[in-house]
Design a protein around this motif. Structure first.
Motif, PDB file in Angstrom:
ATOM      1  N   SER A  20       5.525  25.518   3.564  1.00  0.00           N
ATOM      2  CA  SER A  20       6.750  24.739   3.421  1.00  0.00           C
ATOM      3  C   SER A  20       6.836  23.790   4.609  1.00  0.00           C
ATOM      4  N   ARG A  21       6.763  22.492   4.326  1.00  0.00           N
ATOM      5  CA  ARG A  21       6.721  21.502   5.387  1.00  0.00           C
ATOM      6  C   ARG A  21       7.126  20.157   4.796  1.00  0.00           C
ATOM      7  N   ARG A  22       7.802  19.330   5.580  1.00  0.00           N
ATOM      8  CA  ARG A  22       8.264  18.042   5.082  1.00  0.00           C
ATOM      9  C   ARG A  22       7.102  17.207   4.539  1.00  0.00           C
ATOM     10  N   ALA A  23       5.939  17.372   5.129  1.00  0.00           N
ATOM     11  CA  ALA A  23       4.770  16.614   4.665  1.00  0.00           C
ATOM     12  C   ALA A  23       4.423  16.935   3.217  1.00  0.00           C
ATOM     13  N   ALA A  24       4.804  18.116   2.752  1.00  0.00           N
ATOM     14  CA  ALA A  24       4.532  18.479   1.358  1.00  0.00           C
ATOM     15  C   ALA A  24       5.323  17.586   0.410  1.00  0.00           C
ATOM     16  N   ALA A  25       6.562  17.285   0.767  1.00  0.00           N
ATOM     17  CA  ALA A  25       7.379  16.403  -0.058  1.00  0.00           C
ATOM     18  C   ALA A  25       6.788  14.995  -0.087  1.00  0.00           C
ATOM     19  N   LEU A  26       6.326  14.519   1.060  1.00  0.00           N
ATOM     20  CA  LEU A  26       5.719  13.194   1.122  1.00  0.00           C
ATOM     21  C   LEU A  26       4.423  13.152   0.322  1.00  0.00           C
ATOM     22  N   SER A  77       0.851  -1.182   0.000  1.00  0.00           N
ATOM     23  CA  SER A  77       0.000   0.000   0.000  1.00  0.00           C
ATOM     24  C   SER A  77       0.887   1.232   0.000  1.00  0.00           C
ATOM     25  N   TRP A  78       0.272   2.383  -0.157  1.00  0.00           N
ATOM     26  CA  TRP A  78       1.018   3.628  -0.008  1.00  0.00           C
ATOM     27  C   TRP A  78       0.979   4.053   1.450  1.00  0.00           C
ATOM     28  N   GLU A  79       1.881   4.946   1.822  1.00  0.00           N
ATOM     29  CA  GLU A  79       1.925   5.445   3.190  1.00  0.00           C
ATOM     30  C   GLU A  79       0.704   6.317   3.455  1.00  0.00           C
ATOM     31  N   PRO A  80       0.037   6.123   4.582  1.00  0.00           N
ATOM     32  CA  PRO A  80      -1.084   7.014   4.906  1.00  0.00           C
ATOM     33  C   PRO A  80      -0.566   8.421   5.184  1.00  0.00           C
ATOM     34  N   PRO A  81      -1.373   9.438   4.994  1.00  0.00           N
ATOM     35  CA  PRO A  81      -0.913  10.806   5.243  1.00  0.00           C
ATOM     36  C   PRO A  81      -0.603  11.024   6.719  1.00  0.00           C
ATOM     37  N   SER A  82       0.427  11.773   6.982  1.00  0.00           N
ATOM     38  CA  SER A  82       0.779  12.088   8.367  1.00  0.00           C
ATOM     39  C   SER A  82      -0.102  13.219   8.886  1.00  0.00           C
ATOM     40  N   ARG A  83      -0.069  13.443  10.170  1.00  0.00           N
ATOM     41  CA  ARG A  83      -0.856  14.526  10.766  1.00  0.00           C
ATOM     42  C   ARG A  83      -0.469  15.871  10.166  1.00  0.00           C
ATOM     43  N   GLU A  84       0.794  16.009   9.801  1.00  0.00           N
ATOM     44  CA  GLU A  84       1.244  17.290   9.244  1.00  0.00           C
ATOM     45  C   GLU A  84       0.694  17.539   7.838  1.00  0.00           C
ATOM     46  N   THR A  85       0.124  16.500   7.220  1.00  0.00           N
ATOM     47  CA  THR A  85      -0.442  16.681   5.880  1.00  0.00           C
ATOM     48  C   THR A  85      -1.715  17.515   5.938  1.00  0.00           C
ATOM     49  N   PHE A  86      -2.460  17.372   7.032  1.00  0.00           N
ATOM     50  CA  PHE A  86      -3.725  18.094   7.151  1.00  0.00           C
ATOM     51  C   PHE A  86      -3.484  19.607   7.154  1.00  0.00           C
TER      52      PHE A  86
END
Length: 420
Positions: free
Chosen positions: A105-111, A89-98
């Motif tokens: 600019s946030r690491r979650a954007a790259a993910l 499966s793909w990685e579920p979105p992290s809390r920082e994605t919300f």
């Protein structure tokens, strides 16, 4: 496999607060010129263009229900099987994605970029940065369009939920719906209307192409729109509305207890078994006495059926109609009716249905609406209508669309539906 928003979003209330402080700290660390250049880049993004592109990739002339769709679904299944087989499966979105949106600019954007590359919403790149840039904005909008969400470029609650659905769940949706489309496609003719319930969308199809597409409002979970094949035989202009007994019992009695003037405000009259009109005060609204009477709403703009009703043969007493509640067509989840289907810009569909009757076009239909014409028009050529349950489909460009399993038919593994 049952999936709900509740079990994915239980921590959403605290999520925004948890993300606010890191964002503030990063903003303080940026120097003035970095901020100035970032603002300039944001302002240069063509947000309307990104939205238009996303819509164009999803709202093509290809019908949701057709033999071509069945073939396209098989191709999508092969791609998803290959991915799930190799990666699980793909990685579920992290809390920082919300809450991610343009300019953040946030690491979650790259993910998130890597995830949307997997889905085909974003071109493949070897290296990605942490900026929510124009490319990511376009990809999020395409993802939202494919999932029937409001296209705003922000990872809001509905988008976060859709990102959280595992790949094997999506693969199962594709497999189930490939069988459904194959089954339903056998009943198709050259010209037909399709109501896809999970998407809350109406399509008018002719010559294997969509000639009209309309947002719709369909049945609530506890008052589901039935699955059926039928034929449209009549259009009623500015009709009376006779309130079904189920709505009298479940809704009207409650409304009258909340507001004794409700019936008067909405021009709903009460008749006894002999056709005599009686006043609302003659009924004991603390009981179910009201179900013994006939409730009929006068024609007009505030009528629950709006300016027209489209009749087709069925045993469920459901139909398609206009509505005075136009704002509902702009919602994500349009499941508000008691089983009937409301259609946005219904005058276009009516003109298409009545084209063989002669003398009907969109201006003529609108004139009949606003002029108060009270007439029932039989179609010279009856048009097939199919109400369907398709939660996943694909077009020849490879764009795959998904919708929520609102009636839990996917969860039950239902492929063939008994017709009403």
């Amino acid at each position: 496999m049952r999936l709900t928003r509740r079990n994915l979003l239980t921590s959403m209330a605290t999520m925004t607060a948890g993300l606010a402080m890191p964002a503030l700290v990063r903003a303080q660390e940026d120097n003035f010129w970095d901020m100035f250049n970032k603002d300039r880049r944001i302002n240069s993004v063509d947000l309307e263009g990104n939205t238009a592109t996303a819509k164009s990739l999803v709202d093509t002339i290809e019908p949701i229900l057709s033999y071509d769709t069945a073939y396209n679904l098989q191709l999508a299944i092969q791609n998803y099987e290959a991915f799930v087989g190799a990666n699980g499966s793909w990685e579920p979105p992290s809390r920082e994605t919300f809450g991610l949106k343009l300019g953040v600019s946030r690491r979650a954007a790259a993910l998130l970029k890597r995830r949307l590359m997997i889905n085909g919403d974003m071109p493949l790149e070897k290296r990605v940065n942490d900026e929510f840039d124009a490319g990511l904005d376009a990809a999020v909008r395409l993802f939202q369009a494919r999932h029937g969400l409001v296209i705003n470029g922000t990872v809001d609650e509905a988008t976060f939920y859709a990102l959280s659905v595992p790949a094997d769940y999506r693969l199962n949706q594709l497999r189930l719906n490939a069988q459904r489309v194959e089954f339903w496609a056998q009943a198709l003719s050259d010209r037909y209307v399709v109501v896809n319930i999970p998407a809350a969308v109406v399509e008018a199809v002719e010559g294997a192409q969509v000639v009209q597409r309309h947002n719709s409002v369909v049945g609530k979970v506890d008052r589901a729109t039935p699955i059926l094949n039928s034929k449209i035989f009549q259009v009623k202009f500015n009709p009376y509305w006779t309130v079904p007994k189920s709505i009298i019992e479940k809704d009207l009695i409650k409304y009258m207890n909340e507001d004794p003037e409700y019936l008067t405000k909405f021009r709903i009259r009460i008749f006894d078994g002999k056709g005599n009109e009686i006043p609302p005060a003659a009924i004991n609204w603390q009981t179910t006495e009201a179900v013994k009477y006939t409730f009929r709403q006068d024609p007009g703009g505030e009528n629950s059926m709006g300016h027209c009703k489209i009749d087709f043969y069925n045993k469920h007493d459901v139909y398609m109609h206009d509505t005075p509640q136009k704002a509902l067509f702009g919602e994500n989840a349009r499941f508000h009716s008691s089983g009937c289907m409301r259609c946005e810009n219904i005058e276009e569909l009516v003109a298409w249905l009545l084209r063989d009757n002669g003398g009907w076009d969109v201006p003529g239909v609108l004139s009949a609406f606003t002029g108060g014409l009270r007439e029932d028009v039989k179609l010279d050529v009856q048009v097939p209508i199919h109400t369907t349950y398709i939660t996943a489909w694909a077009n020849r460009q490879g764009t795959v669309s998904f919708r929520d399993d609102v009636y839990q038919f996917d969860a039950a593994g239902i492929v063939n539906f008994s017709e009403g």
